[in-house]
Design a protein around this motif. Structure first.
Motif, PDB file in Angstrom:
ATOM      1  N   SER A 151       0.841  -1.199   0.000  1.00 35.33           N
ATOM      2  CA  SER A 151       0.000   0.000   0.000  1.00 35.33           C
ATOM      3  C   SER A 151       0.872   1.243   0.000  1.00 35.33           C
ATOM      4  CB  SER A 151      -0.940   0.003   1.207  1.00 35.33           C
ATOM      5  OG  SER A 151      -0.200   0.102   2.406  1.00 35.33           O
ATOM      6  N   VAL A 152       0.342   2.288  -0.611  1.00 31.63           N
ATOM      7  CA  VAL A 152       1.012   3.582  -0.682  1.00 31.63           C
ATOM      8  C   VAL A 152       0.137   4.585   0.046  1.00 31.63           C
ATOM      9  CG1 VAL A 152       1.857   5.406  -2.213  1.00 31.63           C
ATOM     10  CG2 VAL A 152       2.019   3.007  -2.917  1.00 31.63           C
ATOM     11  N   SER A 153       0.730   5.344   0.961  1.00 33.72           N
ATOM     12  CA  SER A 153      -0.022   6.377   1.671  1.00 33.72           C
ATOM     13  C   SER A 153       0.797   7.653   1.744  1.00 33.72           C
ATOM     14  CB  SER A 153      -0.399   5.896   3.079  1.00 33.72           C
ATOM     15  OG  SER A 153       0.761   5.592   3.835  1.00 33.72           O
ATOM     16  N   THR A 208       4.778   6.799   1.809  1.00 33.15           N
ATOM     17  CA  THR A 208       5.039   5.706   2.745  1.00 33.15           C
ATOM     18  C   THR A 208       4.551   4.420   2.100  1.00 33.15           C
ATOM     19  OG1 THR A 208       4.804   7.172   4.645  1.00 33.15           O
ATOM     20  CG2 THR A 208       4.569   4.817   5.059  1.00 33.15           C
ATOM     21  N   LEU A 209       5.411   3.403   2.069  1.00 34.99           N
ATOM     22  CA  LEU A 209       5.079   2.100   1.495  1.00 34.99           C
ATOM     23  C   LEU A 209       4.979   1.075   2.617  1.00 34.99           C
ATOM     24  CD1 LEU A 209       7.640   2.077  -1.462  1.00 34.99           C
ATOM     25  CD2 LEU A 209       5.223   2.714  -1.549  1.00 34.99           C
ATOM     26  N   THR A 210       3.930   0.255   2.575  1.00 33.80           N
ATOM     27  CA  THR A 210       3.771  -0.826   3.543  1.00 33.80           C
ATOM     28  C   THR A 210       3.429  -2.093   2.776  1.00 33.80           C
ATOM     29  OG1 THR A 210       2.934   0.769   5.168  1.00 33.80           O
ATOM     30  CG2 THR A 210       2.624  -1.567   5.666  1.00 33.80           C
ATOM     31  N   ALA A 211       4.273  -3.111   2.892  1.00 34.95           N
ATOM     32  CA  ALA A 211       4.087  -4.375   2.174  1.00 34.95           C
ATOM     33  C   ALA A 211       3.491  -5.419   3.111  1.00 34.95           C
ATOM     34  CB  ALA A 211       5.416  -4.869   1.618  1.00 34.95           C
ATOM     35  N   SER A 212       2.681  -6.312   2.558  1.00 32.82           N
ATOM     36  CA  SER A 212       2.061  -7.363   3.361  1.00 32.82           C
ATOM     37  C   SER A 212       3.034  -8.496   3.688  1.00 32.82           C
ATOM     38  CB  SER A 212       0.830  -7.926   2.640  1.00 32.82           C
ATOM     39  OG  SER A 212       1.209  -8.508   1.404  1.00 32.82           O
ATOM     40  N   THR A 213       4.055  -8.676   2.869  1.00 37.06           N
ATOM     41  CA  THR A 213       5.089  -9.683   3.115  1.00 37.06           C
ATOM     42  C   THR A 213       6.447  -9.037   2.846  1.00 37.06           C
ATOM     43  OG1 THR A 213       5.065 -10.483   0.828  1.00 37.06           O
ATOM     44  CG2 THR A 213       3.593 -11.594   2.381  1.00 37.06           C
ATOM     45  N   GLY A 267       4.697  -5.592   6.909  1.00 35.52           N
ATOM     46  CA  GLY A 267       3.902  -4.853   7.876  1.00 35.52           C
ATOM     47  C   GLY A 267       4.543  -3.607   8.453  1.00 35.52           C
ATOM     48  N   LYS A 268       5.764  -3.271   8.051  1.00 32.34           N
ATOM     49  CA  LYS A 268       6.446  -2.094   8.603  1.00 32.34           C
ATOM     50  C   LYS A 268       6.472  -0.977   7.571  1.00 32.34           C
ATOM     51  CE  LYS A 268       9.290  -4.716  11.749  1.00 32.34           C
ATOM     52  NZ  LYS A 268      10.613  -5.055  12.222  1.00 32.34           N
ATOM     53  N   PRO A 269       5.919   0.185   7.913  1.00 33.73           N
ATOM     54  CA  PRO A 269       5.940   1.309   6.964  1.00 33.73           C
ATOM     55  C   PRO A 269       7.369   1.749   6.654  1.00 33.73           C
ATOM     56  CG  PRO A 269       4.467   1.756   8.817  1.00 33.73           C
ATOM     57  CD  PRO A 269       5.238   0.517   9.158  1.00 33.73           C
ATOM     58  N   VAL A 270       7.633   1.984   5.379  1.00 32.63           N
ATOM     59  CA  VAL A 270       8.936   2.488   4.929  1.00 32.63           C
ATOM     60  C   VAL A 270       8.682   3.855   4.304  1.00 32.63           C
ATOM     61  CG1 VAL A 270      10.881   2.128   3.364  1.00 32.63           C
ATOM     62  CG2 VAL A 270       9.854   0.175   4.565  1.00 32.63           C
ATOM     63  N   SER A 271       9.316   4.854   4.858  1.00 32.07           N
ATOM     64  CA  SER A 271       9.104   6.224   4.405  1.00 32.07           C
ATOM     65  C   SER A 271      10.073   6.590   3.293  1.00 32.07           C
ATOM     66  CB  SER A 271       9.277   7.176   5.596  1.00 32.07           C
ATOM     67  OG  SER A 271       9.061   8.505   5.181  1.00 32.07           O
TER      68      SER A 271
END
Length: 107
Positions: free
Chosen positions: A29-31, A50-55, A95-99
């Motif tokens: 996801s992108v936020s 911010t990118l958050t991947a499920s795996t 599961g960890k947001p990457v900015s």
């Protein structure tokens, strides 16, 4: 009467290939996405999000229909000197947001 095994072989091959592709189906996801406005005669800008991947995943490429060249860079500071270099991949832990921001990785 002879029965052809060809359709069954094709089906099994398709299932095997799908199994190999499953790791690539991770959702990311992108936020909070935004792009810095450019000024006259400035040929480039930056995109941040911010990118958050499920795996566990990696960002390995970017593209845009409105830009000739799109790259992921990392901004670093060495004393008072800012540096920027293209990176080949950005780790996206599950599961960890990457900015991606002006002070680190960015597009």
């Amino acid at each position: 009467m002879a029965v052809s095994l060809q359709p069954i072989k094709r089906g099994l091959a398709a299932i095997a290939l799908l199994g190999l592709a499953l790791p690539a189906l991770a959702q990311t996801s992108v936020s909070d996405a935004w792009v810095r406005a450019s000024v006259p005669h400035q040929p480039s800008t930056g995109a941040f999000m911010t990118l958050t991947a499920s795996t566990d995943s990696k960002l390995v490429g970017v593209a845009s229909p409105v830009a000739k060249t799109v790259q992921v860079h990392e901004m670093t500071m060495n004393g008072d000197v800012m540096g920027m270099r293209e990176v080949k991949a950005v780790e996206l832990p599950a599961g960890k947001p990457v900015s991606l921001d002006p002070n680190g990785y960015h597009v």
